[in-house]
Design a protein around this motif. Structure first.
Motif, PDB file in Angstrom:
ATOM      1  N   ASN A  14       0.815  -1.174   0.180  1.00 33.58           N
ATOM      2  CA  ASN A  14      -0.090  -0.005  -0.106  1.00 33.58           C
ATOM      3  C   ASN A  14       1.042   1.175  -0.018  1.00 33.58           C
ATOM      4  O   ASN A  14       0.483   2.351  -0.604  1.00 33.58           O
ATOM      5  CB  ASN A  14      -1.047   0.139   1.370  1.00 33.58           C
ATOM      6  CG  ASN A  14      -2.041  -0.638   0.929  1.00 33.58           C
ATOM      7  OD1 ASN A  14      -2.497  -1.284  -0.358  1.00 33.58           O
ATOM      8  ND2 ASN A  14      -2.803  -0.901   1.813  1.00 33.58           N
ATOM      9  N   ILE A  38       2.034   1.708  -3.517  1.00 31.55           N
ATOM     10  CA  ILE A  38       0.677   2.358  -4.274  1.00 31.55           C
ATOM     11  C   ILE A  38       0.696   3.923  -3.918  1.00 31.55           C
ATOM     12  O   ILE A  38       0.528   4.666  -4.833  1.00 31.55           O
ATOM     13  CB  ILE A  38      -0.366   1.427  -4.010  1.00 31.55           C
ATOM     14  CG1 ILE A  38      -0.343   0.100  -4.590  1.00 31.55           C
ATOM     15  CG2 ILE A  38      -1.719   2.295  -4.702  1.00 31.55           C
ATOM     16  CD1 ILE A  38      -1.505  -0.885  -4.072  1.00 31.55           C
ATOM     17  N   ALA A  39       0.773   4.260  -2.725  1.00 31.35           N
ATOM     18  CA  ALA A  39       0.570   5.657  -2.318  1.00 31.35           C
ATOM     19  C   ALA A  39       1.551   6.591  -3.033  1.00 31.35           C
ATOM     20  O   ALA A  39       1.318   7.501  -3.431  1.00 31.35           O
ATOM     21  CB  ALA A  39       0.509   5.639  -0.772  1.00 31.35           C
ATOM     22  N   MET A  86       0.953   7.165  -6.297  1.00 29.73           N
ATOM     23  CA  MET A  86      -0.067   7.920  -6.488  1.00 29.73           C
ATOM     24  C   MET A  86       0.320   9.529  -6.296  1.00 29.73           C
ATOM     25  O   MET A  86      -0.408  10.357  -7.150  1.00 29.73           O
ATOM     26  CB  MET A  86      -1.487   7.693  -5.739  1.00 29.73           C
ATOM     27  CG  MET A  86      -2.018   6.229  -6.086  1.00 29.73           C
ATOM     28  SD  MET A  86      -2.955   6.444  -7.814  1.00 29.73           S
ATOM     29  CE  MET A  86      -4.595   7.266  -6.927  1.00 29.73           C
ATOM     30  N   VAL A 112      -0.021  -3.316  -7.050  1.00 29.87           N
ATOM     31  CA  VAL A 112       1.025  -2.653  -7.421  1.00 29.87           C
ATOM     32  C   VAL A 112       1.060  -2.425  -8.922  1.00 29.87           C
ATOM     33  O   VAL A 112       1.494  -1.369  -9.324  1.00 29.87           O
ATOM     34  CB  VAL A 112       2.296  -3.267  -6.733  1.00 29.87           C
ATOM     35  CG1 VAL A 112       3.598  -2.612  -6.911  1.00 29.87           C
ATOM     36  CG2 VAL A 112       1.995  -3.441  -5.078  1.00 29.87           C
TER      37      VAL A 112
END
Lengths: 305, 209
Positions: free
Chosen positions: B60, B63-64, B67, B82
């Motif tokens: 996560n 991914i953050a 982003m 991912v």
């Protein structure tokens, strides 16, 4: 699904041999044949009843793939059911349309030919085409917008992993492990249940092991004997002397297997505390033996109901 | 007869009682081992769950970061979400060819839902680029991009026929390019069948006299 009347009795003209090998053909289309949009999947079924011994040529069943620039066959499979003297083939088909509709209009799903073989020769059956009405999804002339992207629906944002399940599993399993440790600790009379009264031998065995492990001298042996005495007293509920042993073993039958060892223990106890002859006592019951004896008593105590 | 039945019954009762008693006795003697094993297994399971939690939390974080426009390198054998985030990063940074590599990666290992969403995003990225090109007057290049976008929308709808946003945007893309029934097409991959056993050799003699 509804029975399409035009699908019935089509075989009559196509048969080449005298006796009928194919008895009936039924095309079952969706009940509703209007109000479909781009991307919709429509399912149809073709039921063919044939004489026993007549076999469907599987290669004549349409295979999944493009049928037209706007139509795709996404699934086709055949089910076979055997009756007494007939066989029923059910061919399930799924079509997906990608038609760009500006107005509602009929679209044609093409028919196909199924071929059968039997001992009388080959037969073919025509499955008819059918049609449905497609509807437009958007107005013909949308209001003018600044950028092309404004006409579009938004992206799907990348999803994150949901940690809730792992979080719950971790806490629940740790809690369960804690409870299991509690049960184990209670059973073994470990901390924090070390002080509970119901496991005097377990406690005594632990202390004796510690005493005899730390020091080799006679005082330690004396203390160890005393500790075991206290455990016997605590189990019986009163002070137990050598002559009380039979009553004690009657009251606590789980220890009766070690009658001999108990006799030895009381004998060396008498040597130690009344004759003051610890060397002789240690000859009767060595510190190692005493240690093992107390361990066995502790195990017997735990195994008791 | 009655006596015989009663004997059988008594024997059965005796037998079942002895079995239960044996089981209970076994449990009593094995309690220490059983409780220890239960505790050990639960501790191991809890540690495994915590490890999985940590792994997914790390994913996560990746991914953050993506982003938040950090160009984080991602291995091609990473977790599906991912890879999704990496592909989306490429799409939003005008690197459509790199994004296509990630889309193909996800097609191998991702779930149906995830693949449908990524094909939809890929099509959106291509369609947006095509709109930009039309603005710049590059009509031919835009046409090719719209064709690719339509293929991705179709793939997305194949994977999830009920995706209404994909249907809508497929309609938007389709109106940009007039489509005609094609007569010569590359054969459908699903219809191609098994590969031929023999290669076609151009120099085989025909056996003419």
């Amino acid at each position: 699904m509804r029975w399409a009347a035009f699908g019935l009795m089509l075989f009559a003209g196509t048969l080449t041999t005298a006796d009928a090998q194919v008895r009936s053909v039924k095309l079952v289309t969706p009940e509703r044949l209007f109000g479909y949009f781009v991307g919709d999947v429509l399912r149809s079924e073709v039921d063919v009843a044939v004489d026993k011994g007549t076999v469907l040529n599987r290669a004549s069943v349409p295979a999944p793939g493009d049928l037209d620039y706007w139509l795709e066959l996404v699934d086709s499979h055949v089910e076979e059911t055997a009756g007494d003297d007939t066989k029923l083939y059910r061919i399930s088909l799924a079509y997906q349309n990608f038609y760009l509709a500006l107005d509602a209009r009929p679209l044609n799903i093409p028919g196909f030919t199924l071929s059968f073989t039997s001992s009388h020769g080959a037969t073919s059956v025509q499955v008819p085409a059918w049609s449905f009405l497609i509807s437009p999804l958007r107005e013909i002339l949308p209001a003018a917008k600044a950028a092309g992207a404004d006409y579009m629906q938004p992206d799907v944002k990348p999803p994150y992993y949901n940690l809730l399940r792992e979080r719950i599993a971790t806490f629940a399993l740790f809690a369960a492990a804690l409870i299991a440790f509690g049960i184990l600790a209670y059973h073994l009379a470990l901390w924090p249940f070390g002080a509970r009264a119901k496991r005097p031998f377990t406690e005594a065995a632990r202390r004796i092991r510690k005493m005899l492990g730390a020091r080799e001298d006679e005082l330690a042996y004396r203390d160890a004997l005393l500790a075991l005495h206290r455990a016997v007293d605590a189990t019986a509920g009163h002070v137990v002397f050598a002559e009380d042993l039979p009553q004690f073993l009657d009251a606590a039958p789980m220890f009766s297997r070690w009658k001999e060892e108990f006799n030895l223990f009381f004998q060396s106890s008498r040597q130690t505390f009344f004759a003051d002859n610890i060397a002789a006592a240690r000859a009767d019951l060595s510190p190692d033996e005493l240690c093992r004896f107390s361990d066995r008593l502790a195990a017997a105590e735990r195994a008791a109901p | 007869m009655d006596g015989f039945v009663m004997t059988i019954r008594a024997a059965a009762a005796q037998w079942s009682f002895s079995v239960i008693a044996d089981l209970y006795g076994f449990f009593r003697r094995a309690r220490t081992i059983l409780f220890t094993a239960l505790f050990g297994v639960l501790v191991l399971a809890a540690v495994a769950a915590a490890a999985l939690w940590g792994v997914n939390a790390a994913r996560n974080r990746t991914i953050a970061a993506l982003m938040n426009n950090h160009d984080v390198k991602v291995a091609t054998d990473s977790a599906p979400r991912v890879i999704f985030a990496r592909a989306y990063f490429f799409m939003t940074h005008s690197r459509l060819d790199d994004a296509q590599v990630m889309v193909s990666m996800l097609d191998i290992r991702g779930s149906k839902r995830l693949r449908a969403d990524l094909h939809y995003d890929m099509a959106n990225a291509r369609l947006k680029r095509a709109f930009d090109m039309i603005g710049e007057g590059k009509i031919d290049a835009a046409g090719a991009l719209v064709g690719l976008a339509r293929e991705d929308y179709r793939e997305s709808l194949r994977l999830d026929p009920d995706d209404w946003n994909a249907r809508f945007n497929f309609d938007v893309a389709s109106r940009l390019v007039r489509e005609y029934p094609t007569f010569t097409q590359t054969p459908d991959a699903r219809r191609r069948g098994a590969r031929p056993l023999w290669t076609d050799l151009p120099s085989i003699p025909r056996g003419e006299p």
